[in-house]
Design an enzyme around this catalytic site. Sequence first.
Site: not given
Ligand code: CDT
Length: 331
Positions: A47, A132, A182
């Site tokens: 990502e 996303k 993600c």
């Molecule tokens: N980039 C991303 O979506 N990261 C999230 C972190 C969440 S913390 C607010 C994840 O779910 O891995």
Amino acid sequence: MPRCITVAAAQLGPIQMAEPRSVAVERMLRLLERAHRHGAELVVFPELALTTFFPRHYYDSVEEADQWFEAAMPSNETEPLFSAARHLGIGFHLGYAELSLEADETGKIRRRRFNTAILVGPEGDLLLKYRKIHLPGHAAFDPARKVQHLEKRYFEVGNLGFPVIRAPMGTLPGINMGLMICNDRRWPEAWRVLGLQKVELVLLGYNTPSLNLEGRGFQPHHLRVFHSHLSVQAGCYQNSCFAVATAKAGTEDGAELFGHSIIVNPEGEIVAMATSWDDEVIVADCNLDMCTLGRTTVFAFEKHRRPEHYTRITGQTGAVDPPVFERKAAE
Ligand code: CDT
């Protein structure tokens, strides 16, 4: 003949704020070549692969963050990636921040910002684009947090659904491939929407901090990795598909990302895992015939799903309180 494809997760180590896209692209070219030497036919980058994970940085105006967005794909800076992949005859997946001039739901043409991933075929065709949908974090500066997570500030919720396409890849004339990004991996709804389109291979990139930074309690580091893997493994098992989940890893602008990129099979087993917090290629041979067992037995959706009992899934967002048990008075 089994339907096999060799896939790679091209994990990226940290990209610091001061590092220009040319540095990231150069590193990605090396990873692409390494993956090709290992026999990979499809390479998955993380990502927001071209820059630091900029949503950890606050800008008063959203426009100030436009420096982190791509107004064109490919651009002069990213074209070398496209031509190298074409030259090597391999497909690739790339996550980036997308700035587009397009109509919104009201028909108004305006600058719109998305957290986007694309899938590019071995001949350079754009096979699939995904924006996303599950944007974590917050929109306003949060003084309680040591590190911000401002995805809700900089990105709109994706407007392309969870797409799947059947397209040639490697030596195969058609593979059903789908994308998520993600945080989506933690939501079974996202997996199921892909599963309901017979997805065989899910491609996703992630940037996940090693610590829970919300300041609402401690979560041990190993559980952060466990939850990430658990989500991908469950998604693959319950939807009878493979997944390549590629991380950005290491300490970026002082904030740690946990890496642990994985490739998972339809039984939910991890078949390859990154062990460094740096640029690293992991490769696996995926026999797509493995998708058949689950989808013709325990997860034969057409036989066993009961959507009439799932209306809450699309009918409500938050959870509601259940009725409270009350003992009936004796007659
Ligand atoms: N980039 C991303 O979506 N990261 C999230 C972190 C969440 S913390 C607010 C994840 O779910 O891995």
